[in-house]
Design a protein around this motif. Sequence first.
Motif, PDB file in Angstrom:
ATOM      1  N   ARG A 228       0.767  -1.215  -0.173  1.00  0.00           N
ATOM      2  CA  ARG A 228       0.072  -0.106  -0.050  1.00  0.00           C
ATOM      3  C   ARG A 228       1.028   1.300  -0.159  1.00  0.00           C
ATOM      4  NH1 ARG A 228      -4.140  -1.362   4.771  1.00  0.00           N
ATOM      5  NH2 ARG A 228      -2.347  -2.815   5.370  1.00  0.00           N
ATOM      6  N   ARG A 229       2.112   1.357   0.450  1.00  0.00           N
ATOM      7  CA  ARG A 229       3.105   2.389   0.469  1.00  0.00           C
ATOM      8  C   ARG A 229       3.794   2.749  -0.668  1.00  0.00           C
ATOM      9  NH1 ARG A 229       5.153   2.676   6.805  1.00  0.00           N
ATOM     10  NH2 ARG A 229       3.155   2.954   8.018  1.00  0.00           N
ATOM     11  N   ALA A 230       3.632   1.587  -1.596  1.00  0.00           N
ATOM     12  CA  ALA A 230       4.318   1.833  -2.864  1.00  0.00           C
ATOM     13  C   ALA A 230       3.823   2.841  -3.391  1.00  0.00           C
ATOM     14  CB  ALA A 230       4.076   0.690  -3.865  1.00  0.00           C
ATOM     15  N   MET A 231       4.915   4.011  -3.942  1.00  0.00           N
ATOM     16  CA  MET A 231       4.627   5.463  -4.640  1.00  0.00           C
ATOM     17  C   MET A 231       4.249   5.161  -5.906  1.00  0.00           C
ATOM     18  SD  MET A 231       5.139   7.027  -1.926  1.00  0.00           S
ATOM     19  CE  MET A 231       5.023   8.600  -2.625  1.00  0.00           C
ATOM     20  N   SER A 232       4.478   4.121  -6.498  1.00  0.00           N
ATOM     21  CA  SER A 232       4.021   3.882  -8.061  1.00  0.00           C
ATOM     22  C   SER A 232       3.771   2.677  -8.305  1.00  0.00           C
ATOM     23  CB  SER A 232       5.340   4.406  -8.712  1.00  0.00           C
ATOM     24  OG  SER A 232       6.332   3.715  -8.534  1.00  0.00           O
ATOM     25  N   ALA A 233       3.227   2.082  -9.407  1.00  0.00           N
ATOM     26  CA  ALA A 233       2.882   0.779  -9.733  1.00  0.00           C
ATOM     27  C   ALA A 233       4.237   0.052  -9.907  1.00  0.00           C
ATOM     28  CB  ALA A 233       2.111   0.897 -11.328  1.00  0.00           C
ATOM     29  N   ALA A 234       5.147   0.632 -10.572  1.00  0.00           N
ATOM     30  CA  ALA A 234       6.400   0.176 -10.604  1.00  0.00           C
ATOM     31  C   ALA A 234       7.074  -0.394  -9.442  1.00  0.00           C
ATOM     32  CB  ALA A 234       7.405   1.123 -11.556  1.00  0.00           C
ATOM     33  N   GLU A 235       7.075   0.644  -8.274  1.00  0.00           N
ATOM     34  CA  GLU A 235       7.430   0.114  -6.986  1.00  0.00           C
ATOM     35  C   GLU A 235       6.926  -0.967  -6.484  1.00  0.00           C
ATOM     36  OE1 GLU A 235       8.104   2.160  -2.632  1.00  0.00           O
ATOM     37  OE2 GLU A 235       7.860   3.426  -4.253  1.00  0.00           O
ATOM     38  N   ARG A 236       5.655  -1.091  -6.682  1.00  0.00           N
ATOM     39  CA  ARG A 236       4.638  -2.319  -6.234  1.00  0.00           C
ATOM     40  C   ARG A 236       5.247  -3.228  -6.890  1.00  0.00           C
ATOM     41  NH1 ARG A 236       0.005  -0.077  -6.561  1.00  0.00           N
ATOM     42  NH2 ARG A 236      -0.356  -0.053  -4.505  1.00  0.00           N
ATOM     43  N   GLU A 237       5.494  -3.393  -8.259  1.00  0.00           N
ATOM     44  CA  GLU A 237       5.711  -4.701  -9.058  1.00  0.00           C
ATOM     45  C   GLU A 237       7.175  -5.072  -8.722  1.00  0.00           C
ATOM     46  OE1 GLU A 237       4.922  -5.066 -13.008  1.00  0.00           O
ATOM     47  OE2 GLU A 237       2.753  -3.768 -12.764  1.00  0.00           O
ATOM     48  N   ALA A 238       8.169  -3.969  -8.403  1.00  0.00           N
ATOM     49  CA  ALA A 238       9.351  -4.306  -7.880  1.00  0.00           C
ATOM     50  C   ALA A 238       9.158  -5.207  -6.646  1.00  0.00           C
ATOM     51  CB  ALA A 238      10.246  -3.032  -7.560  1.00  0.00           C
ATOM     52  N   ASP A 239       8.472  -4.799  -5.609  1.00  0.00           N
ATOM     53  CA  ASP A 239       8.429  -5.370  -4.372  1.00  0.00           C
ATOM     54  C   ASP A 239       7.836  -6.849  -4.588  1.00  0.00           C
ATOM     55  OD1 ASP A 239       9.373  -3.269  -2.879  1.00  0.00           O
ATOM     56  OD2 ASP A 239       7.180  -2.571  -2.350  1.00  0.00           O
ATOM     57  N   LEU A 240       6.976  -7.023  -5.612  1.00  0.00           N
ATOM     58  CA  LEU A 240       6.638  -8.303  -5.603  1.00  0.00           C
ATOM     59  C   LEU A 240       7.453  -9.186  -6.532  1.00  0.00           C
ATOM     60  CD1 LEU A 240       2.664  -7.364  -6.430  1.00  0.00           C
ATOM     61  CD2 LEU A 240       3.638  -8.348  -4.554  1.00  0.00           C
ATOM     62  N   ALA A 241       8.294  -8.584  -7.422  1.00  0.00           N
ATOM     63  CA  ALA A 241       9.099  -9.407  -8.120  1.00  0.00           C
ATOM     64  C   ALA A 241      10.300  -9.761  -7.082  1.00  0.00           C
ATOM     65  CB  ALA A 241       9.797  -8.366  -9.279  1.00  0.00           C
ATOM     66  N   GLU A 242      10.569  -8.962  -6.216  1.00  0.00           N
ATOM     67  CA  GLU A 242      11.822  -9.187  -5.195  1.00  0.00           C
ATOM     68  C   GLU A 242      11.220 -10.503  -4.420  1.00  0.00           C
ATOM     69  OE1 GLU A 242      13.549  -7.116  -1.156  1.00  0.00           O
ATOM     70  OE2 GLU A 242      13.121  -5.856  -2.890  1.00  0.00           O
ATOM     71  N   ALA A 243       9.897 -10.486  -3.930  1.00  0.00           N
ATOM     72  CA  ALA A 243       9.347 -11.420  -3.015  1.00  0.00           C
ATOM     73  C   ALA A 243       9.392 -12.478  -3.610  1.00  0.00           C
ATOM     74  CB  ALA A 243       7.822 -10.915  -2.750  1.00  0.00           C
ATOM     75  N   LEU A 244       9.138 -12.703  -5.105  1.00  0.00           N
ATOM     76  CA  LEU A 244       8.989 -13.964  -5.760  1.00  0.00           C
ATOM     77  C   LEU A 244      10.287 -14.538  -5.754  1.00  0.00           C
ATOM     78  CD1 LEU A 244       7.466 -16.155  -7.545  1.00  0.00           C
ATOM     79  CD2 LEU A 244       7.612 -14.411  -9.535  1.00  0.00           C
ATOM     80  N   ALA A 245      11.410 -13.678  -6.260  1.00  0.00           N
ATOM     81  CA  ALA A 245      12.624 -14.250  -6.489  1.00  0.00           C
ATOM     82  C   ALA A 245      13.170 -14.558  -5.274  1.00  0.00           C
ATOM     83  CB  ALA A 245      13.582 -12.813  -6.774  1.00  0.00           C
ATOM     84  N   TYR A 246      12.949 -14.086  -3.822  1.00  0.00           N
ATOM     85  CA  TYR A 246      13.344 -14.418  -2.563  1.00  0.00           C
ATOM     86  C   TYR A 246      12.986 -15.773  -2.464  1.00  0.00           C
ATOM     87  CZ  TYR A 246      14.106 -14.515   2.554  1.00  0.00           C
ATOM     88  OH  TYR A 246      14.346 -14.921   3.682  1.00  0.00           O
ATOM     89  N   THR A 247      11.460 -16.264  -2.628  1.00  0.00           N
ATOM     90  CA  THR A 247      10.873 -17.327  -2.423  1.00  0.00           C
ATOM     91  C   THR A 247      11.409 -18.481  -3.016  1.00  0.00           C
ATOM     92  OG1 THR A 247       8.742 -16.033  -1.923  1.00  0.00           O
ATOM     93  CG2 THR A 247       8.766 -18.404  -2.109  1.00  0.00           C
ATOM     94  N   ARG A 248      11.468 -18.271  -4.575  1.00  0.00           N
ATOM     95  CA  ARG A 248      12.157 -19.238  -5.379  1.00  0.00           C
ATOM     96  C   ARG A 248      13.464 -19.597  -5.009  1.00  0.00           C
ATOM     97  NH1 ARG A 248       9.189 -17.252 -10.937  1.00  0.00           N
ATOM     98  NH2 ARG A 248       7.479 -18.577 -10.785  1.00  0.00           N
ATOM     99  N   ARG A 249      14.142 -18.792  -4.492  1.00  0.00           N
ATOM    100  CA  ARG A 249      15.658 -19.070  -4.411  1.00  0.00           C
ATOM    101  C   ARG A 249      15.717 -19.878  -2.955  1.00  0.00           C
ATOM    102  NH1 ARG A 249      16.963 -14.147  -4.072  1.00  0.00           N
ATOM    103  NH2 ARG A 249      17.158 -13.368  -1.748  1.00  0.00           N
ATOM    104  N   HIS A 250      15.016 -19.603  -1.927  1.00  0.00           N
ATOM    105  CA  HIS A 250      15.259 -20.418  -0.907  1.00  0.00           C
ATOM    106  C   HIS A 250      14.367 -22.000  -0.980  1.00  0.00           C
ATOM    107  CE1 HIS A 250      17.414 -17.390   1.244  1.00  0.00           C
ATOM    108  NE2 HIS A 250      16.697 -16.334   0.813  1.00  0.00           N
TER     109      HIS A 250
END
Length: 263
Positions: A228-250
């Motif tokens: 909710r605190r993402a300042m833009s759609a790009a920032e929201r998607e970057a957070d979600l991409a980071e979460a996905l990469a973290y999950t798959r990596r571990h």
Amino acid sequence: MSTASVYPESTAAAFEIAGRLGYDGVEVMVWTDPVSQDVEALRRLSDRHGVPVLAVHAPCLLITQRVWSKDPWTKLQRARSAAERLGASTVVVHPPFRWQRAYARDFVRGITRMADETDVRFAVENMYPWRYRDREMLAYAPAWDPTDDDYRHFTLDLSHTATSRSDTLAMVERMGDRLGHVHLADGNGSNKDEHLVPGRGTQPCAEVLTRLAAHGFDGHVVVEVNTRRAMSAAEREADLAEALAYTRRHLAAAPLAPPARRP
């Protein structure tokens, strides 16, 4: 990915983002967005974006008290029907609020009865005490920690373990092979349910993921973070991409089991 991870964006936006980022599927949070309540609309979104519905989160929040009826059992019945029609394996459900006295009194037995009627898992989620300054309110019954009761399946939420200040790995042990579903997020143990991107708080997210993979976990790991605190759609998607990469990596980092010895 939980569709709640894009709030205040819509359920439709969640499917689009999940498809674009390469998520394996979504958990639909049933809330006041009419699309989240409409099985045919969800089916069309799933087909359009190539994103299967893996789980349905029943409308258990304060803001969803009137969604799919005021009766909590009707809500669960409709969630089960939606899961069956969409091919989802799991219905996520919170313990009742304490003021839902009749529902709470029969909740453990009722969940067992419903689980006997379907192949869909009813996975009861760990919650947390509500705190304000130095006061604590036990808002859930029979308990915010579902491992105190005999449920067939559990949902482990790592933001909620942070808020409740629980020993997360001990809770994983108590859940054992009844752990059927995971909400992956992080937290710092504040009074607020933070749902941080995994790796940004104090929860043992990486250790939980490697442990699940090493033990052949057969449920779903769902990213449920607050953007909710993402300042833009790009920032929201970057957070979600980071979460996905973290999950798959571990999940991929689990040590291989040693080969079986031949007699």
